[in-house]
Scaffold this active site. Structure first.
Site, PDB file in Angstrom:
ATOM      1  CE1 TYR A  97       9.542   5.735   7.847  1.00  9.22           C
ATOM      2  CE2 TYR A  97       8.671   7.942   8.251  1.00  9.22           C
ATOM      3  CZ  TYR A  97       9.470   7.074   7.524  1.00  9.22           C
ATOM      4  OH  TYR A  97      10.192   7.552   6.449  1.00  9.22           O
ATOM      5  CE1 TYR A 142       0.988   7.412   3.095  1.00  7.79           C
ATOM      6  CE2 TYR A 142       2.784   7.151   1.539  1.00  7.79           C
ATOM      7  CZ  TYR A 142       2.334   7.421   2.812  1.00  7.79           C
ATOM      8  OH  TYR A 142       3.232   7.710   3.806  1.00  7.79           O
TER       9      TYR A 142
HETATM   10  C1  LIG Z   1       2.799   2.319   5.147  1.00  7.94           C
HETATM   11  C2  LIG Z   1       2.312   2.074   6.572  1.00  7.94           C
HETATM   12  C3  LIG Z   1       2.243   3.394   7.339  1.00  7.94           C
HETATM   13  C4  LIG Z   1       0.912   1.429   6.537  1.00  7.94           C
HETATM   14  O1  LIG Z   1       0.486   1.214   7.853  1.00  7.94           O
HETATM   15  P1  LIG Z   1      -0.167  -0.177   8.324  1.00  7.94           P
HETATM   16  O2  LIG Z   1      -0.522  -0.034   9.754  1.00  7.94           O
HETATM   17  O3  LIG Z   1       0.715  -1.313   7.960  1.00  7.94           O
HETATM   18  O4  LIG Z   1      -1.476  -0.242   7.391  1.00  7.94           O
HETATM   19  P2  LIG Z   1      -2.977  -0.551   7.872  1.00  7.94           P
HETATM   20  O5  LIG Z   1      -2.994  -1.864   8.564  1.00  7.94           O
HETATM   21  O6  LIG Z   1      -3.529   0.612   8.612  1.00  7.94           O
HETATM   22  O7  LIG Z   1      -3.698  -0.689   6.458  1.00  7.94           O
HETATM   23  C5  LIG Z   1      -4.780   0.141   6.057  1.00  7.94           C
HETATM   24  C6  LIG Z   1      -5.326  -0.381   4.747  1.00  7.94           C
HETATM   25  O8  LIG Z   1      -4.300  -0.315   3.739  1.00  7.94           O
HETATM   26  C7  LIG Z   1      -4.062  -1.595   3.201  1.00  7.94           C
HETATM   27  N1  LIG Z   1      -2.641  -1.779   2.996  1.00  7.94           N
HETATM   28  C8  LIG Z   1      -1.631  -1.580   3.863  1.00  7.94           C
HETATM   29  N2  LIG Z   1      -0.445  -1.860   3.298  1.00  7.94           N
HETATM   30  C9  LIG Z   1      -0.732  -2.259   2.047  1.00  7.94           C
HETATM   31  C10 LIG Z   1       0.048  -2.710   0.947  1.00  7.94           C
HETATM   32  N3  LIG Z   1       1.376  -2.824   1.042  1.00  7.94           N
HETATM   33  N4  LIG Z   1      -0.576  -3.049  -0.208  1.00  7.94           N
HETATM   34  C11 LIG Z   1      -1.911  -2.953  -0.339  1.00  7.94           C
HETATM   35  N5  LIG Z   1      -2.733  -2.515   0.682  1.00  7.94           N
HETATM   36  C12 LIG Z   1      -2.137  -2.191   1.841  1.00  7.94           C
HETATM   37  C13 LIG Z   1      -4.555  -2.586   4.267  1.00  7.94           C
HETATM   38  O9  LIG Z   1      -4.919  -3.821   3.692  1.00  7.94           O
HETATM   39  C14 LIG Z   1      -5.747  -1.846   4.847  1.00  7.94           C
HETATM   40  O10 LIG Z   1      -6.876  -2.024   4.007  1.00  7.94           O
HETATM   41  P3  LIG Z   1      -8.390  -2.062   4.612  1.00  7.94           P
HETATM   42  O11 LIG Z   1      -8.673  -0.658   5.108  1.00  7.94           O
HETATM   43  O12 LIG Z   1      -9.226  -2.442   3.450  1.00  7.94           O
HETATM   44  O13 LIG Z   1      -8.366  -3.071   5.703  1.00  7.94           O
HETATM   45  C15 LIG Z   1       3.257   1.075   7.310  1.00  7.94           C
HETATM   46  O14 LIG Z   1       3.360  -0.095   6.545  1.00  7.94           O
HETATM   47  C16 LIG Z   1       4.644   1.607   7.571  1.00  7.94           C
HETATM   48  O15 LIG Z   1       4.872   2.282   8.563  1.00  7.94           O
HETATM   49  N6  LIG Z   1       5.619   1.283   6.702  1.00  7.94           N
HETATM   50  C17 LIG Z   1       7.013   1.607   6.916  1.00  7.94           C
HETATM   51  C18 LIG Z   1       7.264   3.090   6.971  1.00  7.94           C
HETATM   52  C19 LIG Z   1       6.907   3.804   5.708  1.00  7.94           C
HETATM   53  O16 LIG Z   1       7.215   3.368   4.599  1.00  7.94           O
HETATM   54  N7  LIG Z   1       6.249   4.949   5.897  1.00  7.94           N
HETATM   55  C20 LIG Z   1       5.875   5.819   4.818  1.00  7.94           C
HETATM   56  C21 LIG Z   1       7.014   6.684   4.459  1.00  7.94           C
HETATM   57  S1  LIG Z   1       6.541   7.800   3.165  1.00  7.94           S
END
Ligand SMILES: CC(C)(COP(=O)(O)OP(=O)(O)OC[C@H]1O[C@@H](n2cnc3c(N)ncnc32)[C@H](O)[C@@H]1OP(=O)(O)O)[C@@H](O)C(=O)NCCC(=O)NCCS
Length: 172
Positions: A97, A142
């Site tokens: 998260y 993911y």
């Molecule tokens: C899901 C989550 C962990 C992703 O973390 P984040 O810090 O926003 O993602 P990052 O910036 O590290 O992204 C990594 C890569 O994924 C891609 N990415 C992230 N979110 C994306 C989305 N919604 N759609 C498409 N690509 C996505 C980014 O563009 C990046 O690509 P790159 O490596 O080519 O630059 C975050 O959005 C989060 O905490 N969400 C809320 C909590 C949650 O849902 N947790 C999971 C519960 S199962």
């Protein structure tokens, strides 16, 4: 951009409780009733429960810091701590998260890389996780990180049965 990571200990219990509750609430408040959210927050993130999880030698929690502020956290499980019987060659990402305001800065990927590192060091063959089927944002993340859907299981949010997709990444 300064990103740091720290493994949590029992001393981090209150900070862990705060970030766990805040990020869960932020993520799911729009798609769930207040009653079910409160029931889940109370059950999953009460001090006793988190103390138990922090004390489990097969679980590890990490905080990720962005400019010295706690911006998110990771929980990984191996062996019996996994929420499904996946065996000792698997590692589960149970929670990952990032706070809203710190998302899309590479922190999620940073924590995922940490989980991969732990799995490789432990000679695990795969990483898996459960994600709510309606959590489009996390599912897209993911997939981008190389996970594919391999199954599904039930998850209870209060009294509501929900479906989690099981997603897996095989390690080479
Ligand atoms: C899901 C989550 C962990 C992703 O973390 P984040 O810090 O926003 O993602 P990052 O910036 O590290 O992204 C990594 C890569 O994924 C891609 N990415 C992230 N979110 C994306 C989305 N919604 N759609 C498409 N690509 C996505 C980014 O563009 C990046 O690509 P790159 O490596 O080519 O630059 C975050 O959005 C989060 O905490 N969400 C809320 C909590 C949650 O849902 N947790 C999971 C519960 S199962």
């Amino acid at each position: 951009m300064t990103i740091n990571i720290k493994k949590c200990t029992l001393e981090d219990l209150r900070t862990l409780q705060k970030i766990s509750s805040e990020t869960f609430y932020e993520t799911f408040k729009h798609q769930n009733s207040a009653e079910n959210m409160n029931a889940y927050l109370e059950k999953a993130f009460n001090v006793k429960q988190l103390e138990k999880e922090l004390s489990n030698i097969s679980s590890q929690f990490f905080f990720v810091y962005f400019h010295n502020e706690v911006a998110g956290y990771l929980k990984v499980n191996t062996n019996d701590a996994q929420s499904e019987e996946m065996g000792d060659e698997s590692l589960e990402i149970e929670r990952i998260y990032i706070k809203n305001q710190f998302q899309k800065h590479g922190l999620g990927k940073y924590l995922l890389n940490k989980a991969t590192e732990i799995a490789m060091e432990g000679n695990k063959k795969k990483i898996w996780l459960g994600v709510w089927e309606k959590n489009d944002n996390a599912i897209a993340f993911y997939k981008k990180m190389g996970f594919v859907q391999t199954g599904a299981h039930s998850f209870y949010m209060g009294d509501e049965e929900q479906t989690d997709l099981i997603m897996t990444k095989t390690l080479l």
